[in-house]
Structure formats: C-alpha cells, structure tokens
Scaffold this motif. Structure first.
Motif, PDB file in Angstrom:
ATOM      1  N   GLY A 279       0.814  -1.215   0.000  1.00 52.49           N
ATOM      2  CA  GLY A 279       0.000   0.000   0.000  1.00 52.49           C
ATOM      3  C   GLY A 279       0.844   1.260   0.000  1.00 52.49           C
ATOM      4  N   SER A 280       1.899   1.263   0.776  1.00 53.85           N
ATOM      5  CA  SER A 280       2.797   2.411   0.827  1.00 53.85           C
ATOM      6  C   SER A 280       3.490   2.622  -0.513  1.00 53.85           C
ATOM      7  N   CYS A 281       3.881   1.532  -1.144  1.00 49.08           N
ATOM      8  CA  CYS A 281       4.526   1.588  -2.457  1.00 49.08           C
ATOM      9  C   CYS A 281       3.579   2.195  -3.491  1.00 49.08           C
ATOM     10  N   ILE A 282       2.339   1.725  -3.520  1.00 45.31           N
ATOM     11  CA  ILE A 282       1.356   2.257  -4.471  1.00 45.31           C
ATOM     12  C   ILE A 282       1.185   3.762  -4.249  1.00 45.31           C
ATOM     13  N   ASP A 283       1.057   4.178  -2.989  1.00 45.74           N
ATOM     14  CA  ASP A 283       0.882   5.597  -2.682  1.00 45.74           C
ATOM     15  C   ASP A 283       2.094   6.421  -3.132  1.00 45.74           C
ATOM     16  N   GLN A 284       3.293   5.918  -2.880  1.00 42.96           N
ATOM     17  CA  GLN A 284       4.505   6.636  -3.281  1.00 42.96           C
ATOM     18  C   GLN A 284       4.632   6.722  -4.798  1.00 42.96           C
ATOM     19  N   GLU A 285       4.334   5.630  -5.479  1.00 41.66           N
ATOM     20  CA  GLU A 285       4.391   5.620  -6.943  1.00 41.66           C
ATOM     21  C   GLU A 285       3.369   6.589  -7.533  1.00 41.66           C
ATOM     22  N   GLN A 286       2.164   6.624  -6.953  1.00 39.56           N
ATOM     23  CA  GLN A 286       1.128   7.543  -7.438  1.00 39.56           C
ATOM     24  C   GLN A 286       1.568   8.989  -7.273  1.00 39.56           C
ATOM     25  N   GLY A 287       2.121   9.315  -6.115  1.00 40.51           N
ATOM     26  CA  GLY A 287       2.594  10.672  -5.866  1.00 40.51           C
ATOM     27  C   GLY A 287       3.710  11.079  -6.820  1.00 40.51           C
ATOM     28  N   ALA A 288       4.634  10.156  -7.066  1.00 37.49           N
ATOM     29  CA  ALA A 288       5.735  10.445  -7.981  1.00 37.49           C
ATOM     30  C   ALA A 288       5.221  10.621  -9.406  1.00 37.49           C
ATOM     31  N   TYR A 289       4.294   9.760  -9.824  1.00 36.70           N
ATOM     32  CA  TYR A 289       3.709   9.865 -11.166  1.00 36.70           C
ATOM     33  C   TYR A 289       2.979  11.191 -11.330  1.00 36.70           C
ATOM     34  N   ASP A 290       2.159  11.542 -10.349  1.00 38.90           N
ATOM     35  CA  ASP A 290       1.401  12.794 -10.426  1.00 38.90           C
ATOM     36  C   ASP A 290       2.339  14.000 -10.506  1.00 38.90           C
ATOM     37  N   GLY A 291       3.452  13.944  -9.777  1.00 42.07           N
ATOM     38  CA  GLY A 291       4.424  15.033  -9.813  1.00 42.07           C
ATOM     39  C   GLY A 291       5.125  15.161 -11.154  1.00 42.07           C
ATOM     40  N   LEU A 292       5.351  14.041 -11.823  1.00 40.70           N
ATOM     41  CA  LEU A 292       6.022  14.056 -13.129  1.00 40.70           C
ATOM     42  C   LEU A 292       5.079  14.425 -14.262  1.00 40.70           C
ATOM     43  N   LYS A 293       3.839  14.008 -14.146  1.00 43.64           N
ATOM     44  CA  LYS A 293       2.869  14.156 -15.237  1.00 43.64           C
ATOM     45  C   LYS A 293       2.738  15.601 -15.701  1.00 43.64           C
ATOM     46  N   GLY A 294       2.659  16.530 -14.783  1.00 43.68           N
ATOM     47  CA  GLY A 294       2.438  17.920 -15.150  1.00 43.68           C
ATOM     48  C   GLY A 294       3.643  18.628 -15.728  1.00 43.68           C
ATOM     49  N   ARG A 295       4.842  18.083 -15.495  1.00 36.54           N
ATOM     50  CA  ARG A 295       6.037  18.782 -15.965  1.00 36.54           C
ATOM     51  C   ARG A 295       6.889  17.971 -16.925  1.00 36.54           C
ATOM     52  N   TRP A 296       6.400  16.818 -17.336  1.00 40.66           N
ATOM     53  CA  TRP A 296       7.183  15.904 -18.166  1.00 40.66           C
ATOM     54  C   TRP A 296       7.713  16.579 -19.433  1.00 40.66           C
ATOM     55  N   ALA A 297       6.890  17.340 -20.109  1.00 36.67           N
ATOM     56  CA  ALA A 297       7.294  17.964 -21.375  1.00 36.67           C
ATOM     57  C   ALA A 297       8.386  19.013 -21.184  1.00 36.67           C
ATOM     58  N   THR A 298       8.557  19.521 -19.972  1.00 39.12           N
ATOM     59  CA  THR A 298       9.572  20.544 -19.719  1.00 39.12           C
ATOM     60  C   THR A 298      10.922  19.956 -19.309  1.00 39.12           C
ATOM     61  N   ILE A 299      10.954  18.664 -19.054  1.00 39.76           N
ATOM     62  CA  ILE A 299      12.201  18.000 -18.656  1.00 39.76           C
ATOM     63  C   ILE A 299      13.015  17.742 -19.920  1.00 39.76           C
ATOM     64  N   PRO A 300      14.303  18.074 -19.908  1.00 30.38           N
ATOM     65  CA  PRO A 300      15.121  17.858 -21.104  1.00 30.38           C
ATOM     66  C   PRO A 300      15.082  16.399 -21.570  1.00 30.38           C
ATOM     67  N   ALA A 301      14.971  16.216 -22.876  1.00 29.92           N
ATOM     68  CA  ALA A 301      14.844  14.873 -23.460  1.00 29.92           C
ATOM     69  C   ALA A 301      15.976  13.932 -23.050  1.00 29.92           C
ATOM     70  N   PRO A 302      17.242  14.379 -23.020  1.00 32.06           N
ATOM     71  CA  PRO A 302      18.299  13.441 -22.596  1.00 32.06           C
ATOM     72  C   PRO A 302      18.084  12.920 -21.171  1.00 32.06           C
ATOM     73  N   ALA A 303      17.630  13.778 -20.275  1.00 32.64           N
ATOM     74  CA  ALA A 303      17.357  13.345 -18.897  1.00 32.64           C
ATOM     75  C   ALA A 303      16.182  12.377 -18.863  1.00 32.64           C
ATOM     76  N   ARG A 304      15.139  12.645 -19.661  1.00 34.02           N
ATOM     77  CA  ARG A 304      13.986  11.726 -19.713  1.00 34.02           C
ATOM     78  C   ARG A 304      14.420  10.344 -20.172  1.00 34.02           C
ATOM     79  N   ARG A 305      15.208  10.298 -21.258  1.00 35.12           N
ATOM     80  CA  ARG A 305      15.639   8.996 -21.800  1.00 35.12           C
ATOM     81  C   ARG A 305      16.540   8.257 -20.806  1.00 35.12           C
ATOM     82  N   TRP A 306      17.539   8.948 -20.272  1.00 33.04           N
ATOM     83  CA  TRP A 306      18.481   8.324 -19.346  1.00 33.04           C
ATOM     84  C   TRP A 306      17.750   7.806 -18.115  1.00 33.04           C
ATOM     85  N   CYS A 307      16.924   8.643 -17.527  1.00 35.40           N
ATOM     86  CA  CYS A 307      16.248   8.272 -16.286  1.00 35.40           C
ATOM     87  C   CYS A 307      15.191   7.195 -16.499  1.00 35.40           C
ATOM     88  N   ASP A 308      14.594   7.145 -17.675  1.00 35.61           N
ATOM     89  CA  ASP A 308      13.675   6.047 -17.982  1.00 35.61           C
ATOM     90  C   ASP A 308      14.438   4.724 -17.959  1.00 35.61           C
TER      91      ASP A 308
END
Length: 111
Positions: A47-76
């Motif tokens: 349950g804690s894992c699901i909550d943490q993953e949801q929070g991290a996803y929600d935080g990334l969703k709104g700013r994903w397009a502003t993150i530099p492409a090399p960082a997106r690819r590497w971090c993926d």
C-alpha cells in the motif's frame, strides 16, 4: 519519394508524441515485487509503495514535457533497471540529473 518523406514525418511525429508522455510502468507488479522482497507479501509495504508511486507519477505528469529529453531517456532506463520501472526512481533520477546539469554549468577544471 513523397511517400518516403511522408513516412519519415509520421515516424518523427510519433516519436515526439511519446516524448511528451510519462512512460507507462506496471506499478502494481513493481509494488508486489517490493512487498515480497523478504518473503511473503506485506500489505503495509504494498500500500505504501502504491501511494509513493502515485505521488511520484502525479508530480512528473504535469512537468514531463519541460524535462530535457536526454534526462527523460536516461532516467527512464535507470527506472527500468530493476525490471519493471518505478516512478519514484524516475523522479529521483530526474531531480539529480537536473541538479547535476546546473552544477556542471559552473564547473571548470583548473590546472
């Protein structure tokens, strides 16, 4: 020739569309794996894992397009190194890569 150009443009636009979307990871499978890491499944950890993953996803969703492409690819790639992918790992990696990029702009080797 026009067909080749058209196909190339279609592929480029499809690739650009993916770059604008947060990658999809099988969060439930990842959290189940984490919750079973020491034997039988812990519902508290799951349950804690699901909550943490949801929070991290929600935080990334709104700013994903502003993150530099090399960082997106590497971090993926980093986030998927565990097998399934984790938005918590993805977000942490992006924060570290962004901070390091800013620091590296000020770094200079001196002799």
């Amino acid at each position: 020739m026009r067909a080749l150009v058209g196909a190339s443009m279609l592929l480029l636009s499809a690739g650009a569309g993916w770059a604008q979307s947060v990658p999809e990871y099988p969060v439930e499978r990842w959290c189940d794996q984490v919750a079973r890491s020491v034997g039988s499944r812990s519902e508290v950890i799951y349950g804690s894992c699901i909550d943490q993953e949801q929070g991290a996803y929600d935080g990334l969703k709104g700013r994903w397009a502003t993150i530099p492409a090399p960082a997106r690819r590497w971090c993926d790639q980093v986030a998927k190194a565990s097998g399934t992918g984790s938005y918590v790992i993805l977000g942490s990696c992006i924060e570290q890569e962004t901070a390091a990029g800013e620091q590296n702009q000020r770094r200079q080797f001196r002799r």
